[in-house]
Design an enzyme around this catalytic site. Structure first.
Site, PDB file in Angstrom:
ATOM      1  CG  HIS A  23      -2.027  -1.036   1.116  1.00 23.79           C
ATOM      2  ND1 HIS A  23      -2.780  -1.411   2.195  1.00 23.79           N
ATOM      3  CD2 HIS A  23      -2.468  -1.779   0.086  1.00 23.79           C
ATOM      4  CE1 HIS A  23      -3.637  -2.348   1.831  1.00 23.79           C
ATOM      5  NE2 HIS A  23      -3.468  -2.590   0.552  1.00 23.79           N
ATOM      6  CG  HIS A  79      -9.255  -8.455  -3.571  1.00 24.03           C
ATOM      7  ND1 HIS A  79      -9.833  -7.230  -3.838  1.00 24.03           N
ATOM      8  CD2 HIS A  79      -8.250  -8.199  -2.669  1.00 24.03           C
ATOM      9  CE1 HIS A  79      -9.200  -6.292  -3.141  1.00 24.03           C
ATOM     10  NE2 HIS A  79      -8.236  -6.847  -2.443  1.00 24.03           N
ATOM     11  CD  GLU A  81      -5.048  -4.078  -2.718  1.00 21.98           C
ATOM     12  OE1 GLU A  81      -5.795  -4.695  -1.934  1.00 21.98           O
ATOM     13  OE2 GLU A  81      -4.270  -3.178  -2.349  1.00 21.98           O
ATOM     14  CG  ASP A  83      -2.375  -7.751  -3.422  1.00 23.43           C
ATOM     15  OD1 ASP A  83      -3.325  -7.148  -3.948  1.00 23.43           O
ATOM     16  OD2 ASP A  83      -2.383  -8.105  -2.233  1.00 23.43           O
ATOM     17  CG  HIS A 147      -8.412  -5.077   1.519  1.00 29.07           C
ATOM     18  ND1 HIS A 147      -7.454  -4.883   0.589  1.00 29.07           N
ATOM     19  CD2 HIS A 147      -8.370  -4.003   2.338  1.00 29.07           C
ATOM     20  CE1 HIS A 147      -6.824  -3.753   0.813  1.00 29.07           C
ATOM     21  NE2 HIS A 147      -7.350  -3.201   1.865  1.00 29.07           N
ATOM     22  CG  ASP A 166      -6.696  -9.303   0.712  1.00 31.91           C
ATOM     23  OD1 ASP A 166      -5.639  -9.845   0.343  1.00 31.91           O
ATOM     24  OD2 ASP A 166      -7.094  -8.214   0.265  1.00 31.91           O
ATOM     25  CE1 TYR A 194      -2.889  -9.325   4.829  1.00 38.42           C
ATOM     26  CE2 TYR A 194      -4.972  -9.839   5.891  1.00 38.42           C
ATOM     27  CZ  TYR A 194      -4.228  -9.660   4.745  1.00 38.42           C
ATOM     28  OH  TYR A 194      -4.821  -9.819   3.515  1.00 38.42           O
ATOM     29  CG  HIS A 227      -1.593 -11.770   1.039  1.00 37.44           C
ATOM     30  ND1 HIS A 227      -0.764 -11.467  -0.014  1.00 37.44           N
ATOM     31  CD2 HIS A 227      -2.625 -10.896   0.971  1.00 37.44           C
ATOM     32  CE1 HIS A 227      -1.268 -10.441  -0.687  1.00 37.44           C
ATOM     33  NE2 HIS A 227      -2.405 -10.082  -0.116  1.00 37.44           N
TER      34      HIS A 227
HETATM   35 FE1  FEO Z   1      -6.524  -6.424  -0.884  1.00 38.71          FE
HETATM   36 FE2  FEO Z   1      -4.052  -8.682  -0.862  1.00 38.71          FE
HETATM   37  O1  FEO Z   1      -5.089  -7.324  -1.548  1.00 38.71           O
END
Ligand code: FEO
Length: 504
Positions: A23, A79, A81, A83, A147, A166, A194, A227
């Site tokens: 981020h 998701h 995002e 990543d 997320h 996430d 996290y 993750h």
């Molecule tokens: Fe919200 Fe791991 O991205």
């Protein structure tokens, strides 16, 4: 490289040992991370999520060594995002017509990032399913704000694997994939970091979503996050942990953080911390300088705390910028049911403390009285700070405070203790007689009653004129009045102002 997860499911993700920032630079990764992608080969072949865009080439190359990319029937993007969907552009160049299963909101964010509205999107909602053959289905569960608004989870029947994206993850990199294979302390620390730094604002949604998933009453044999590790040993432990964290979590802990131009506010922080400990030795107290410590660790401790004390010197009648930044983050994280107080040193106006108090109140903290000190705190001011800490400890106590006698605070002179108002309804002050007796016992051999020693009110280091402080050029036999003004306490680096007579 692939890792077998279960039956026909393999991990095809990417480890990232080197990454330090996430981020932007808002989240410091101390243990790396991984971008988990999963390949399911039943009668249909399904790819769940991709990896960070920086690893697109490696991901596609790795995947192509495992299967013919053209055999992928479906892509699920939980998701958008980058990543997780970052390698989508590279993948879709190879297999452009492959259907992408995602939420309605994800189409907006995937197109917003990849600029390909022509891709073959298949919109899904909670409860929708996709038959993948061999009697197995994928069931989709929308999870907005866990997320992003587009987030969802995917549950695979029969194998009972929840691909949670996430949620339940950690920024953690290890050569092992499963939770029972890694260092448990590291894992727990990274899970909390996290949650505290990313998911805290969405705690009410976390609770609601978990209860919704539990209401499906389906078995969960593994939770395959996007993750970090895959939860295979007692996978519901992280679900129960999330429920606990989402429920206004707090421990018997107080976190103090500050920034200090000339050490004065730091002196206040140290004295307040000692005052808390005087009254409630059981409470955990952590003190951080925001300009020197890992911000995310401070926020993790804030998450765990029942209350925080925030300090700043006044600079141009406002608080120091790093403190302001922390307060902005804390406001966004929307901590609930926590207490807070402001403190700080000032010269000609004390605007910082007032602004901190207002910001803490606006951020939803139950604020206590602030404390200001003009210029560098002298001995009296340090006693006030310590007394402030004692009052805070009483006000914020989570348990009845026992009558205890401090055993390691010989810096409290009997006079200082006697100055302290006693609040027997809440807590008992240390017994002055016992403190005096202990002090005498601890020091009588080397510090006779008429000694000229001085004691640092911050760290209790004792200046003995007979010994001096040769490291700073203060020869043995130097009386305190002759010690130069540049003298600094060898233990805590504070000046002569914080020393008081040591009453043996
Ligand atoms: Fe919200 Fe791991 O991205």
């Amino acid at each position: 490289m692939t890792i077998h997860v279960k039956n026909n499911i393999h991990w095809v993700g990417q480890r990232d040992w080197e990454v330090q920032d996430f981020h932007g630079t808002e989240y410091k990764m101390t243990k790396g991370t991984s971008y988990n992608s999963y390949l399911i080969r039943e009668e249909k072949t399904v790819l769940i999520d991709t990896v960070d865009h920086r690893f697109s080439h490696q991901f596609i190359q790795n995947l192509a060594m495992e299967i013919d990319l053209n055999t992928i029937d479906y892509i699920v993007i939980n998701h958008a995002e980058e990543d997780h969907s970052g390698a989508l552009s590279a993948l879709m160049e190879k297999i452009p017509n492959t259907p992408i299963y995602c939420t309605e909101a994800a189409i907006d964010s995937i197109v917003g990032h990849h600029h390909h509205p022509e891709w073959n999107f298949k919109t899904v909602k909670t409860g929708d399913s996709l038959d993948i053959g061999n009697g197995k289905k994928l069931i989709f569960i929308e999870a907005p704000m866990l997320h992003w608004p587009d987030s969802m989870m995917t549950y695979m029947t029969e194998d009972a694997v929840l691909f949670s994206n996430d949620a339940f993850g950690q920024h953690y990199c290890d050569e092992h994939l499963f939770n029972d294979e890694v260092d448990q302390n590291e894992l727990k620390e990274q899970c909390l970091r996290y949650y505290a730094n990313i998911l805290t604002p969405f705690s009410s949604l976390v609770t609601a979503k978990i209860h919704e998933v539990l209401s499906f009453n389906v078995p969960v044999d593994m939770i395959a996050t996007s993750h970090g590790i895959v939860w295979r040993d007692n996978p519901t432990q992280i679900i129960h942990q999330y429920l606990e964290w989402a429920d206004k979590y707090q421990e018997d802990k107080i976190t103090i953080f500050y920034d200090s131009m000339s050490n004065n506010t730091r002196m206040m922080a140290d004295a307040i911390a000692q005052g808390i400990h005087d009254v409630d030795p059981a409470v955990a107290v952590k003190v951080f300088n925001v300009s020197k410590h890992d911000k995310n660790e401070i926020l993790s401790h804030t998450f765990r705390s029942k209350g925080i004390l925030v300090g700043s010197s006044t600079m141009n009648n406002v608080m120091m910028p790093k403190v302001a930044g922390m307060l902005e983050e804390i406001t966004g994280l929307r901590f609930r049911d926590k207490k807070a107080a402001a403190f700080g040193s000032y010269g000609w106006n004390g605007g910082a403390v007032d602004r901190i108090h207002a910001r803490l109140t606006d951020a939803g903290f139950e604020t206590a009285l602030s404390l200001k000190t003009k210029w560098r705190p002298d001995g009296n001011a340090m006693r006030e700070c310590r007394e402030h800490g004692r009052q805070i400890a009483k006000q914020w106590a989570l348990h009845e405070l026992a009558k205890t006698t401090p055993t390691n605070h010989i810096g409290i002179t009997p006079a200082a203790v006697n100055d302290t108002p006693t609040d027997t309804a809440v807590a008992a002050e240390p017994a002055p007689v016992q403190v005096a007796a202990q002090t005498a016992t601890a020091n009588e051999s080397s510090h006779p009653a008429d000694c000229q020693c001085m004691i640092c009110t911050v760290c209790n280091w004792i200046y003995d004129p007979a010994i001096g402080e040769p490291n700073q050029g203060v020869e043995p036999g130097t009386a305190w009045t002759d010690v130069p003004d540049y003298f600094l306490c060898p233990d805590c680096n504070l000046g002569k102002d914080v020393f008081i007579e040591h009453k043996a």
